[in-house]
Design a protein around this motif. Structure first.
Motif, PDB file in Angstrom:
ATOM      1  N   ILE A  38       0.756  -1.166  -0.056  1.00  0.00           N
ATOM      2  CA  ILE A  38      -0.158   0.410   0.105  1.00  0.00           C
ATOM      3  C   ILE A  38       0.829   1.417   0.215  1.00  0.00           C
ATOM      4  N   VAL A  39       0.744   2.060  -0.749  1.00  0.00           N
ATOM      5  CA  VAL A  39       0.933   3.758  -0.933  1.00  0.00           C
ATOM      6  C   VAL A  39       0.142   4.785  -0.189  1.00  0.00           C
ATOM      7  N   ILE A  40       0.292   4.634   0.269  1.00  0.00           N
ATOM      8  CA  ILE A  40      -0.718   6.202   1.344  1.00  0.00           C
ATOM      9  C   ILE A  40      -0.078   7.616   0.685  1.00  0.00           C
ATOM     10  N   ALA A  41      -0.714   7.871   0.430  1.00  0.00           N
ATOM     11  CA  ALA A  41      -0.619   9.522  -0.501  1.00  0.00           C
ATOM     12  C   ALA A  41      -1.649  10.592  -0.101  1.00  0.00           C
ATOM     13  N   ALA A  42      -1.594  11.230   1.044  1.00  0.00           N
ATOM     14  CA  ALA A  42      -2.331  11.910   1.087  1.00  0.00           C
ATOM     15  C   ALA A  42      -1.210  13.596   1.899  1.00  0.00           C
ATOM     16  N   LYS A  43      -2.099  14.428   2.172  1.00  0.00           N
ATOM     17  CA  LYS A  43      -1.527  15.587   2.493  1.00  0.00           C
ATOM     18  C   LYS A  43      -1.536  15.380   4.362  1.00  0.00           C
ATOM     19  N   SER A  44      -2.400  14.092   4.826  1.00  0.00           N
ATOM     20  CA  SER A  44      -2.069  14.235   6.107  1.00  0.00           C
ATOM     21  C   SER A  44      -1.032  14.177   7.079  1.00  0.00           C
ATOM     22  N   THR A  45       0.342  14.816   7.453  1.00  0.00           N
ATOM     23  CA  THR A  45       1.216  14.357   7.903  1.00  0.00           C
ATOM     24  C   THR A  45       1.120  14.490   9.804  1.00  0.00           C
ATOM     25  N   GLU A  46       0.352  15.657   9.629  1.00  0.00           N
ATOM     26  CA  GLU A  46       0.211  16.296  11.165  1.00  0.00           C
ATOM     27  C   GLU A  46      -1.403  15.703  11.456  1.00  0.00           C
ATOM     28  N   VAL A  47      -0.891  15.967  13.108  1.00  0.00           N
ATOM     29  CA  VAL A  47      -2.566  15.495  13.613  1.00  0.00           C
ATOM     30  C   VAL A  47      -3.478  16.044  13.420  1.00  0.00           C
ATOM     31  N   ASN A  48      -4.601  15.941  13.045  1.00  0.00           N
ATOM     32  CA  ASN A  48      -5.494  17.016  12.935  1.00  0.00           C
ATOM     33  C   ASN A  48      -6.761  17.053  14.337  1.00  0.00           C
ATOM     34  N   PRO A  49      -6.706  17.233  15.414  1.00  0.00           N
ATOM     35  CA  PRO A  49      -7.473  17.445  16.820  1.00  0.00           C
ATOM     36  C   PRO A  49      -8.882  16.744  15.696  1.00  0.00           C
ATOM     37  N   LYS A  50      -9.729  17.583  14.840  1.00  0.00           N
ATOM     38  CA  LYS A  50     -11.037  17.387  14.303  1.00  0.00           C
ATOM     39  C   LYS A  50     -11.217  15.972  13.488  1.00  0.00           C
ATOM     40  N   LEU A  51      -9.777  15.501  12.425  1.00  0.00           N
ATOM     41  CA  LEU A  51     -10.012  14.953  12.093  1.00  0.00           C
ATOM     42  C   LEU A  51      -8.799  14.162  11.703  1.00  0.00           C
ATOM     43  N   PRO A  52      -8.824  12.973  12.641  1.00  0.00           N
ATOM     44  CA  PRO A  52      -8.079  11.542  13.003  1.00  0.00           C
ATOM     45  C   PRO A  52      -7.277  11.352  12.026  1.00  0.00           C
ATOM     46  N   GLY A  53      -6.971  10.984  12.074  1.00  0.00           N
ATOM     47  CA  GLY A  53      -5.961  10.054  11.126  1.00  0.00           C
ATOM     48  C   GLY A  53      -4.983  10.667  10.679  1.00  0.00           C
ATOM     49  N   THR A  54      -3.659  10.297  10.001  1.00  0.00           N
ATOM     50  CA  THR A  54      -2.432  11.226   9.337  1.00  0.00           C
ATOM     51  C   THR A  54      -1.389   9.758   8.111  1.00  0.00           C
ATOM     52  N   ILE A  55      -1.020   9.486   7.272  1.00  0.00           N
ATOM     53  CA  ILE A  55       0.033   9.348   6.570  1.00  0.00           C
ATOM     54  C   ILE A  55       0.132   8.034   7.694  1.00  0.00           C
ATOM     55  N   TYR A  56       0.584   8.270   8.132  1.00  0.00           N
ATOM     56  CA  TYR A  56       1.733   7.864  10.077  1.00  0.00           C
ATOM     57  C   TYR A  56       1.575   6.710  10.139  1.00  0.00           C
ATOM     58  N   SER A  57       0.499   7.421  10.751  1.00  0.00           N
ATOM     59  CA  SER A  57      -0.428   6.663  11.352  1.00  0.00           C
ATOM     60  C   SER A  57      -1.423   5.034  10.609  1.00  0.00           C
TER      61      SER A  57
END
Length: 292
Positions: A38-57
């Motif tokens: 799986i290649v997870i390609a997304a902008k979410s590299t830092e934790v957002n308190p309103k929207l859980p989940g990052t590419i690393y998690s």
């Protein structure tokens, strides 16, 4: 038309740090559990308190179940970032067999309430981003086809429904989302000579995600879980690349694969009155959407 084996293939999934993209990568019946890289390609590299989940998690969750994953920070509006993400994917896994264009932006307001910033965001991600990711993955998908690996491109986008009621309330969003579907319309016959399948998948009902809970109070109880989309994705991707040019609907895919109406109840709360998703009504007959 079954390819049966997904193990060892590589999937490049946009917007997979949460929601439907994450589910396709990681849920109960998912690509990772099928042995897909799986290649997870997304902008979410830092934790957002309103929207859980990052590419690393998500990558860590995949690793915990024994899967192989490459998280890559990537804004698909940037050609440089897209090219780099694909390059890293090929260096890590040796190629790309599956592209899932899932990343999307939504703003369901009328024209007078949709400034150009919102218009540009949606079209930059939905239509342009989908086209660009497919364009840059194409050489690797062609190589996959030459090796007999049955490559697929899957857009998370709706069947094209020209009823004005789907344009008037949110013209810009509809244009952007239909841009993804128009890629299917053109690319499926265009890529057929290479042996690359191009299809779309869309949910019958609203889907319960963190983003939905944030923007639509109460709709979560009227929605199905993200698992229905990941289960339907697996059915599609296990077909060979002659299965192309379809606008699939999630529950139809599963029913045609042998699920029963009772089986579908597991995706929603008991007794839920489900909310139909955008763009679906009786004006789009099944035979115009799907060739399962």
């Amino acid at each position: 038309m079954s390819t049966n084996q997904l193990k060892g293939k590589t999937a490049f999934i946009t917007g997979a740090s949460r929601g439907i993209g994450r589910a396709i990568a990681l849920s109960t019946n998912s690509l990772a559990k099928e042995g897909v890289n799986i290649v997870i390609a997304a902008k979410s590299t830092e934790v957002n308190p309103k929207l859980p989940g990052t590419i690393y998690s998500v990558a860590e969750e995949i690793k915990q179940i024994g899967g192989q994953c490459l998280p890559v920070g990537c804004d698909i509006r940037s050609e440089e970032q897209v090219v780099n993400a694909i390059k890293l994917a090929v260096e890590r896994f040796g190629g790309i067999d599956i592209l899932i264009n899932n990343a999307s932006a939504i703003w369901t307001q009328r024209t007078e309430d949709t400034p150009m910033k919102r218009y540009d965001l949606m079209n930059g991600i939905n239509a342009r981003g989908t086209y660009m990711c497919t364009y840059h993955c194409l050489p690797h998908l062609r190589e996959s086809a030459k090796k007999g690996r049955q490559p697929h491109v899957l857009m998370i986008s709706p069947p094209l429904n020209m009823d004005p009621k789907w344009f008037q309330p949110h013209t810009a969003y509809t244009m952007a989302k239909y841009g993804m579907s128009m890629c299917v319309l053109g690319m499926a016959p265009d890529f057929e000579e290479y042996g690359i399948a191009v299809n779309a998948l869309w949910p019958r009902t609203s889907i319960s995600t963190s983003a939905l809970k944030m923007i639509a109070d109460g709709l979560d109880d009227m929605s199905r879980s993200v698992d229905i989309m990941s289960d339907a994705t697996l059915v599609i991707l296990k077909k060979d690349s002659r299965c192309t040019a379809n606008f699939f609907i999630d529950d139809e895919v599963l029913l045609d694969a042998g699920y029963t109406e009772k089986d579908l109840t597991k995706y929603s709360k008991p007794g839920a009155e489900l909310q139909m998703d955008f763009f679906l009504d009786d004006t789009v007959p099944k035979q115009l959407r799907s060739k399962l």
